[in-house]
Design a protein around this motif. Structure first.
Motif, short mmCIF file in Angstrom:
data_model
loop_
_atom_site.label_atom_id
_atom_site.label_comp_id
_atom_site.label_asym_id
_atom_site.label_seq_id
_atom_site.Cartn_x
_atom_site.Cartn_y
_atom_site.Cartn_z
N ASN A 1 0.78 -1.25 0.00
CA ASN A 1 0.00 0.00 0.00
C ASN A 1 0.80 1.29 0.00
OD1 ASN A 1 -2.39 -1.40 -0.03
ND2 ASN A 1 -2.47 -1.54 2.20
N VAL A 2 2.10 1.21 -0.33
CA VAL A 2 2.82 2.50 -0.42
C VAL A 2 2.73 3.05 -1.85
CG1 VAL A 2 4.42 2.14 1.50
CG2 VAL A 2 5.05 1.36 -0.79
N GLY A 3 2.18 2.26 -2.78
CA GLY A 3 1.99 2.76 -4.14
C GLY A 3 2.98 2.23 -5.16
N LYS A 4 3.53 1.02 -4.91
CA LYS A 4 4.53 0.47 -5.85
C LYS A 4 3.93 0.25 -7.24
CE LYS A 4 5.60 -3.17 -3.34
NZ LYS A 4 4.81 -2.94 -2.11
N SER A 5 2.76 -0.39 -7.26
CA SER A 5 2.18 -0.71 -8.57
C SER A 5 1.77 0.54 -9.32
CB SER A 5 0.97 -1.64 -8.40
OG SER A 5 1.42 -2.84 -7.83
N ASP B 1 5.94 5.86 2.47
CA ASP B 1 4.67 6.59 2.38
C ASP B 1 4.70 7.73 3.40
OD1 ASP B 1 2.09 7.47 2.76
OD2 ASP B 1 1.19 5.47 2.68
N VAL B 2 4.61 8.96 2.90
CA VAL B 2 4.73 10.14 3.79
C VAL B 2 3.58 10.18 4.79
CG1 VAL B 2 3.42 11.83 2.41
CG2 VAL B 2 5.40 12.58 3.75
N ARG B 3 2.42 9.62 4.42
CA ARG B 3 1.25 9.75 5.31
C ARG B 3 1.31 8.77 6.47
NH1 ARG B 3 -3.34 11.64 1.01
NH2 ARG B 3 -1.87 12.91 -0.15
N GLN B 4 1.94 7.60 6.22
CA GLN B 4 2.09 6.66 7.34
C GLN B 4 3.35 6.96 8.12
OE1 GLN B 4 2.05 2.76 5.61
NE2 GLN B 4 -0.08 2.91 4.92
N GLY B 5 4.24 7.76 7.51
CA GLY B 5 5.49 8.09 8.20
C GLY B 5 6.47 6.93 8.17
N PRO C 1 10.68 13.42 -2.72
CA PRO C 1 9.22 13.48 -2.61
C PRO C 1 8.58 13.25 -3.97
CG PRO C 1 10.17 15.69 -2.46
CD PRO C 1 11.32 14.74 -2.56
N ILE C 2 7.64 12.30 -4.04
CA ILE C 2 6.91 12.07 -5.30
C ILE C 2 5.44 11.82 -4.98
CG2 ILE C 2 8.89 10.98 -6.46
CD1 ILE C 2 7.34 8.27 -6.11
N SER C 3 4.60 11.91 -6.01
CA SER C 3 3.25 11.40 -5.90
C SER C 3 2.98 10.59 -7.16
CB SER C 3 2.23 12.53 -5.78
OG SER C 3 0.94 11.99 -5.97
N ALA C 4 2.96 9.27 -7.00
CA ALA C 4 2.76 8.41 -8.17
C ALA C 4 1.37 8.65 -8.75
CB ALA C 4 2.93 6.94 -7.77
N ALA C 5 0.38 8.82 -7.88
CA ALA C 5 -0.99 8.99 -8.35
C ALA C 5 -1.15 10.30 -9.12
CB ALA C 5 -1.96 8.94 -7.18
N GLN D 1 3.60 21.98 0.19
CA GLN D 1 3.23 22.85 1.33
C GLN D 1 2.76 22.01 2.51
OE1 GLN D 1 2.22 23.67 -1.85
NE2 GLN D 1 3.72 25.32 -1.98
N LYS D 2 1.94 21.00 2.18
CA LYS D 2 1.30 20.24 3.25
C LYS D 2 2.24 19.20 3.85
CE LYS D 2 -3.10 17.88 3.97
NZ LYS D 2 -4.18 17.19 3.25
N PHE D 3 2.98 18.49 2.98
CA PHE D 3 3.75 17.34 3.47
C PHE D 3 5.26 17.55 3.42
CE2 PHE D 3 -0.20 15.41 1.73
CZ PHE D 3 -0.68 14.83 2.90
N GLY D 4 5.70 18.71 2.87
CA GLY D 4 7.13 18.92 2.64
C GLY D 4 7.99 18.63 3.86
N ASN D 5 7.60 19.13 5.03
CA ASN D 5 8.43 18.95 6.22
C ASN D 5 8.47 17.50 6.69
OD1 ASN D 5 9.08 21.60 6.22
ND2 ASN D 5 7.48 22.22 7.68
N ASP D 6 7.38 16.74 6.39
CA ASP D 6 7.33 15.34 6.84
C ASP D 6 8.35 14.48 6.09
OD1 ASP D 6 5.28 16.21 8.38
OD2 ASP D 6 3.68 15.48 7.06
N VAL D 7 8.79 14.97 4.94
CA VAL D 7 9.74 14.19 4.15
C VAL D 7 11.08 14.08 4.88
CG1 VAL D 7 11.04 14.12 1.96
CG2 VAL D 7 8.61 14.76 1.97
N TYR D 8 11.43 15.12 5.66
CA TYR D 8 12.75 15.14 6.33
C TYR D 8 12.95 13.96 7.27
CZ TYR D 8 13.30 19.79 4.43
OH TYR D 8 13.41 20.84 3.56
N GLU D 9 11.83 13.46 7.83
CA GLU D 9 11.90 12.34 8.77
C GLU D 9 12.65 11.14 8.14
OE1 GLU D 9 8.78 9.40 11.13
OE2 GLU D 9 8.03 10.68 9.51
N PHE D 10 12.55 11.01 6.79
CA PHE D 10 13.10 9.82 6.13
C PHE D 10 14.62 9.88 5.98
CE2 PHE D 10 8.63 9.78 5.20
CZ PHE D 10 8.30 8.44 5.32
#
Length: 441
Positions: free
Chosen positions: A13-17, A92-96, A145-149, A126-135
């Protein structure tokens, strides 16, 4: 040398496919007459800015319990590590950042393989940019940072992936012109036994314990003072409860082995006969334009009369009808029956795979074919063939210039192919045609 292999790994569910489908786009070849080969879309030939590569989706299943998820991810990561030149590790940025991500990151770091870290589902910086740093905490490089969808950041991701290709190809010996042979087929058909018999030692230790893996090992075998490199995909017998996973892994292994080889030997168990899984595996070699030899192993165990071989052969040819050019041989890895004839077949197929035909001779053959059977016509317009030339080898590829592409029916291409084969052989190898339109001067 084969194309670089890029594998996508990550939790369910992280969006591989989704990413796989976005990158592969329309370049996924749906081959009509190859049974079940490209329908399951595990791998695709892709290109980005003149770079060609094979993309593998390690996809898979979503078991309930978390420790199974982790072991599945470990298996996937291991396969990617064994086979890929570059690994896209998706999170997945939303699950962290979760524990399973960290454990896989640890394996990847130790492997020394090139990893590109993609943080998916970043639909808005804007919304998720800072959450990316956690990785960054994973310690495997800069998170992208990407959005496959939403197809955001895919270009940058592919730039990063492709920037590693030259290193990947440089790490393989480009000037190696020894014949490379991939031994492919289902588990337990005797792939390792064939190689062991050819070497004369028991080199591949295969145990039935779940998870005993080893890389596809390249074995150099000398026959008549000539070196052959055998790429073996055997020895992985995962006692997986999930049959599809096992099939998926064996297909991924076959793809990466076939990609590097000139000739594929598809090993079939004489007692079991040919199955749909065999056809799938043969389709991988066919899709990639490799030479194909079908070796029917354990032939010494079959009760025979004077019709047995012909009956077996016609059954094989019926199920593998999409590779009519394949060569067949009946062998026994245990007794060694006809085993050394394999080398003669390999030499022939390798030579045919790289065979070039002079343009003048080719056009003579095609003109003759046109006289014998008129090209198709439609609503009063008849197909005209102006000129043909051989554009490539491995596999032999012919460009045919015509007045109207639409008139070049599949059946007429097949007819021309048969005429070319009658004249030049090309046994054991596929032939490709590219039809180009040119206005009648």
């Amino acid at each position: 040398m084969g194309k670089p292999v890029v594998a996508v790994i990550g939790r369910p569910n992280v969006g591989k496919s989704t990413l796989f489908n976005v990158i592969a786009g329309d370049s996924i070849s749906i081959v009509k007459d190859t049974p079940g080969v490209t329908r399951d879309r595990i791998y695709a030939d892709c290109n980005w800015l003149d770079m060609n590569f094979t993309l593998i989706d390690t996809g898979g299943i979503e078991p309930e319990s978390t420790d199974i998820i982790l072991s599945q991810m470990r298996q996937q990561a291991q396969i990617a590590i064994d086979n890929a030149d570059v690994i896209i590790f998706m999170t997945d940025v939303r699950q962290g950042l979760v524990d399973a991500d960290l454990k896989v990151a640890d394996m990847l770091r130790r492997s020394g393989k090139t990893v590109v870290l993609a943080v998916n589902k970043v639909d808005s910086i804007q919304k998720f940019g800072n959450d990316v740093y956690e990785f960054y905490n994973m310690g495997i490089g800069d998170p992208m940072p990407i959005s496959a969808a939403s197809r955001l950041g895919i270009g940058d991701l592919l730039d990063a992936v492709c920037s590693h290709f030259d290193k990947a190809s440089a790490s393989q010996d480009i000037q190696d012109d020894r014949p490379k042979i991939a031994i492919i087929g289902k588990p337990n058909v005797g792939k390792s036994s064939i190689i062991n018999k050819l070497i004369g030692t028991s080199r591949v230790i295969v145990s039935d314990i779940a998870g005993t893996t080893r890389d596809a090992i390249d074995t150099v075998i000398v026959h008549n003072k000539k070196e052959y490199v055998f790429i073996d995909t055997a020895g992985i017998r995962r006692k997986s409860k999930i049959k599809e996973e096992l099939e998926r892994y064996s297909i991924i292994r076959a793809v990466t082995a076939v990609e590097r080889a000139d000739v594929s030997i598809l090993v079939i168990d004489a007692l079991e006969g040919v199955s749909e899984q065999d056809a799938k595996i043969a389709g991988i070699a066919h899709d990639r334009g490799k030479g194909v030899i079908v070796a029917v192993n354990k032939w010494d165990l079959v009760t025979k009369d004077n019709k047995t071989m012909n009956e077996h052969l016609s059954n094989l040819k019926r199920i593998l009808s999409f590779i009519p050019y394949a060569e067949y041989i009946f062998i026994s890895a245990v007794s060694g029956q006809r085993l050394y004839k394999l080398f003669d077949l390999i030499d022939m197929v390798v030579a045919n795979h790289a065979l070039r035909i002079q343009t003048g001779v080719l056009n003579e053959i095609i003109s003759e074919a046109v006289v014998l059977q008129q090209p198709p016509s439609d609503k009063g317009k008849r197909l005209k063939i102006f000129y043909s030339t051989q554009a490539a080898v491995k596999p032999p590829t012919f460009v045919v210039f015509v007045n109207n592409k639409e008139l070049m029916h599949f059946s007429y291409v097949r007819y021309l192919e048969n005429k070319i084969r009658e004249a030049f052989g090309f046994r054991g190898v596929p032939i490709r045609f590219i039809i180009r339109e040119r206005q009648d001067k």
